[in-house]
Write an enzyme that holds these catalytic residues in place. Sequence first.
Site, mmCIF file in Angstrom:
data_model
loop_
_atom_site.group_PDB
_atom_site.id
_atom_site.type_symbol
_atom_site.label_atom_id
_atom_site.label_comp_id
_atom_site.label_asym_id
_atom_site.label_seq_id
_atom_site.Cartn_x
_atom_site.Cartn_y
_atom_site.Cartn_z
ATOM 1 N N THR A 189 90.499 -48.041 7.717
ATOM 2 C CA THR A 189 90.216 -47.820 6.939
ATOM 3 C C THR A 189 90.984 -47.791 5.894
ATOM 4 O OG1 THR A 189 87.983 -47.558 7.553
ATOM 5 C CG2 THR A 189 87.677 -48.194 5.320
ATOM 6 N N SER A 243 90.048 -46.728 14.207
ATOM 7 C CA SER A 243 90.502 -45.494 15.145
ATOM 8 C C SER A 243 90.238 -45.105 16.344
ATOM 9 C CB SER A 243 90.210 -44.042 13.898
ATOM 10 O OG SER A 243 89.280 -43.392 13.803
ATOM 11 N N THR A 252 88.714 -42.100 10.028
ATOM 12 C CA THR A 252 88.336 -41.076 9.655
ATOM 13 C C THR A 252 87.412 -40.960 11.161
ATOM 14 O OG1 THR A 252 86.354 -42.461 8.803
ATOM 15 C CG2 THR A 252 88.308 -41.225 7.716
ATOM 16 N N ASP A 253 87.016 -42.109 11.692
ATOM 17 C CA ASP A 253 86.274 -41.567 13.284
ATOM 18 C C ASP A 253 86.890 -40.513 14.011
ATOM 19 O OD1 ASP A 253 83.906 -43.838 12.176
ATOM 20 O OD2 ASP A 253 84.529 -44.634 13.562
HETATM 21 N N1 ASP Z 1 85.907 -46.814 11.947
HETATM 22 C C1 ASP Z 1 87.134 -46.411 10.962
HETATM 23 C C2 ASP Z 1 87.464 -46.212 11.819
HETATM 24 O O1 ASP Z 1 88.249 -44.976 12.738
HETATM 25 C C3 ASP Z 1 86.975 -45.554 10.362
HETATM 26 C C4 ASP Z 1 88.361 -44.779 8.555
HETATM 27 O O2 ASP Z 1 89.414 -45.232 8.731
HETATM 28 O O3 ASP Z 1 87.100 -44.301 7.760
HETATM 29 O O4 ASP Z 1 88.797 -46.872 11.877
#
Ligand code: ASP
Length: 331
Positions: free
Chosen positions: A13, A57, A90-91
């Site tokens: 993200t 991710s 973050t995932d």
């Molecule tokens: N769906 C995103 C990812 O993990 C979430 C994020 O980066 O906060 O790429």
Amino acid sequence: MSNKVLIIFTGGTIAMKIDPDLHAAIPALNADEIISTVTNIKNYAELEIMNFCNLPSPHITPKLMMELASVVKKNIERDDITGVVITHGTDTLEETAYLLDLVIKSDKPIVVVGAMRNYSELGYDGSSNLSAAICTAISPRAKKQGVLVVMNNEVNAASEVTKTNTLSLDTFKSPEFGPLGIVDNDEVIFYREKIKSQFIDTQFIEEKVALIKCGPGMESDIINLYIDAGYKGMVIEALGRGNVPPKMMSGIVRAIKSNIPVVMVSRCHTGRVLDTYGYEGGGKHLRDVGVIFGGFLPGQKARIKLMLVLGKTQNLNEVKELFEYNINERK
Ligand code: ASP
């Protein structure tokens, strides 16, 4: 002394914008665009940029994590590098950070960072998170702390941290132990030391490791499917202190007899598993049939650890010894 930080961009993200046709976030920002949002950072550190990939991710695989680890290993001991920062979605950030922590031995800071709000949203948090991560990477206090996760001005150990909320900026927490410290403006302050680290010396990773969550009345069918599909290891998120429904036992025993290690952790948010209960499917029964106990690790972290351990050895006794090495339990 130089304050040169290598920033390795992998996507997430922090590198996303809302696509006008899709009305949803997709990878869009390049490294220079992200860095340009971190105002004044060049007064603190010299930055070297590396574009590793630009993936959400959920698209990051364990193999890619290992490739990333070898890039970090190659660069971290360069004389001109003070620390490394990795941007990541973050995932699955906690899995990548934990894998790096297990396979890299270095005193220099390695910091993993992401963002919860993309660049098109109000209050993009990529800039403040990245500046805090860079300040951590140049801090002498962050040496010998293993891999760190810095988000929302909190510093957590990769081995302890987990994503706890789908939305909040303070989603990364260490529910069992609390944060290691904070980043206050540009200063990193540590409150405590992290739990003892483990180093797994392997170049290989076994990707066929299943993660199974227990619920009341579950049986062995899913375990048998994984065995028949050629899986090489299994992590079971058991109930409570570490117990499974009785009808899962035949599958667990079959897996172990087929030389497939079975690691048990709890589906509870915090707390260790232990062989407290003696009934069928209880922790004592699981211990007696050869299940490996995963301590306080959440299932997703235990899976990464088992993948790495299996990258080193397939011998069940060695797997058990290596996995439980620093899990301080009654045996
Ligand atoms: N769906 C995103 C990812 O993990 C979430 C994020 O980066 O906060 O790429």
